[in-house]
Design a protein around this motif. Sequence first.
Motif, PDB file in Angstrom:
ATOM      1  N   TYR A  42      30.264   0.025  36.946  1.00  0.00           N
ATOM      2  CA  TYR A  42      31.390  -0.138  37.865  1.00  0.00           C
ATOM      3  C   TYR A  42      31.328  -1.428  38.684  1.00  0.00           C
ATOM      4  O   TYR A  42      32.330  -2.164  38.756  1.00  0.00           O
ATOM      5  N   TYR A  67      40.337  -4.125  43.117  1.00  0.00           N
ATOM      6  CA  TYR A  67      40.114  -3.035  42.167  1.00  0.00           C
ATOM      7  C   TYR A  67      39.374  -1.894  42.859  1.00  0.00           C
ATOM      8  O   TYR A  67      38.386  -2.113  43.570  1.00  0.00           O
ATOM      9  N   GLN A  68      39.834  -0.664  42.632  1.00  0.00           N
ATOM     10  CA  GLN A  68      39.291   0.498  43.323  1.00  0.00           C
ATOM     11  C   GLN A  68      38.479   1.393  42.390  1.00  0.00           C
ATOM     12  O   GLN A  68      38.764   1.471  41.191  1.00  0.00           O
ATOM     13  N   ARG A  69      37.517   2.093  42.965  1.00  0.00           N
ATOM     14  CA  ARG A  69      36.718   3.039  42.178  1.00  0.00           C
ATOM     15  C   ARG A  69      37.607   4.127  41.576  1.00  0.00           C
ATOM     16  O   ARG A  69      37.360   4.613  40.465  1.00  0.00           O
ATOM     17  N   SER A  70      38.651   4.509  42.291  1.00  0.00           N
ATOM     18  CA  SER A  70      39.551   5.545  41.767  1.00  0.00           C
ATOM     19  C   SER A  70      40.232   5.087  40.480  1.00  0.00           C
ATOM     20  O   SER A  70      40.461   5.905  39.574  1.00  0.00           O
ATOM     21  N   GLN A  71      40.556   3.789  40.379  1.00  0.00           N
ATOM     22  CA  GLN A  71      41.142   3.261  39.148  1.00  0.00           C
ATOM     23  C   GLN A  71      40.151   3.371  37.990  1.00  0.00           C
ATOM     24  O   GLN A  71      40.516   3.732  36.863  1.00  0.00           O
ATOM     25  N   ASP A 110      37.554   5.451  37.715  1.00  0.00           N
ATOM     26  CA  ASP A 110      37.328   6.852  37.349  1.00  0.00           C
ATOM     27  C   ASP A 110      38.519   7.426  36.585  1.00  0.00           C
ATOM     28  O   ASP A 110      38.343   8.183  35.624  1.00  0.00           O
ATOM     29  N   MET A 111      39.723   7.053  36.993  1.00  0.00           N
ATOM     30  CA  MET A 111      40.909   7.525  36.284  1.00  0.00           C
ATOM     31  C   MET A 111      40.949   6.934  34.873  1.00  0.00           C
ATOM     32  O   MET A 111      41.291   7.621  33.907  1.00  0.00           O
TER      33      MET A 111
END
Length: 346
Positions: A250, A269-273, A275-276
Motif C-alpha cells: 500500500y 490516494y486513500q487507503r479506502s480506495q 481496499d475497495m
Amino acid sequence: MELGIGMFGDLQVSASGEIQPAQQRLQEIIEEIKLMDEVGLDFYGIGEHHRPDYAVSSPEIILAAAATVTKNIKLSSAVSVLSSSDPVKLYQNFATIDLISNGRAELMAGRGSFIESFPLFGFNLQDYDQLYEEKLDLLLKINKEPKITWKGKFRPELVNQEVLPRPVNNNLKIWVAVGGTPESVERAGRLGLPVMFAIIGGQPIQFKPLFDYYKRVYEAYGHDMNKFEVGVHMHSLFGENSAETSEYYYPLYAAQMNRVGKSRGWPPYQRSQFDMGRGSGGALIIGDSNEAIDKILAMQETFGLTRFSAHMDVGGPSHAAMMKSIEIFGTKIVPAVRKALGVEVV
C-alpha cells in the motif's frame, strides 16, 4: 487465455525522495524477465516513459536484451507511444527484435497517457489525435507490404520505399492499447486489431459495454472471429499472505498514485480506495494466489479474454518482492487458471 506480465519500469523512490539508479533497475528487469520465461509465462510487455521515476524510455532495447536470455516468452511493448515515434524506425526496431528472438516480438501501440514525449521529440499536443491516426495508418501499411508509397501530414512522404528488415513471418502482431474512449475502441474494431484494455481503477464491470462494442464493430467489419483477441491490463502483486502483501504494498502504490496524480489534479490516494480495489469487484489484483485465481477467472468469464496482463511494478516494489510475485504467478496462479479453463498443464 494467455497470461503474462506488463511493467512500466518504475524506479524505487525512498521516503526522502531518493530515486533508485536506472542502471540497477534495468539489470533487475532483465533478471525478472528471465524468471518469467523459466516459470512458463506467455508474454512480457514493457512501457515507454520519459520521466525521472521510470527507468525505460526505449522498450525495444529492453526487449532485445531480454530476447538473448529467454527462449519461449513473447516480448512486447506496453506501450510504444506511437504518436511521438517514427513508424518506420519503430517497425524496423521491432522487426529486429523479432529476428533476434526467433519470432517472439510483438508491438503494442498507444497514444500515451503521459505527454512528456511530445515536447521531447518536437510534437504539438494540439495534434494528439491526428498524429496517432496518421502514424497508425503508416505502421499498418508497413506491416502489410515491405515496399510502400505513402503521404501524410506529419512526416516526409515515402515513394516506393522498402522498409527492412522484415520479421520472421514477414509481419508483426500489432496490438493497440485503449483506455475508456469509444473512439479508440471503434478504431480498433474497424481495423481488426487486437485490443488491450487498461483497467486500473474503479470497477471492471463498468468496461463491459466497451468490450461488447469492440466485438460488435469487429464483427460488423467482417473480420475473422477466429482471430479475435482482447485482453486486460490490471495492477497486480502477489504474495504468500494476502494481508502481509497488502500492508507491504500500500505505501508504495499510494506514493506512486500521488506522484502521478500531482500533475493531473487528482486528490490524495486513500487507503479506502486501495481496499475497495482489492475487493471482489475492484480493479486491483493484490494479495495471495487464491484471490488472484478467482479474480482472473472472473475477468475472463465477464469479458471473454484471450489475454490477461498483470501490471506488476507500480510504485517500485523491491526486486525481491517482484521475483517472489513472478514465481507465485508462474507456479501457482497460471497453472490453476489454465486448469480451470481446460488448458492442458504441462
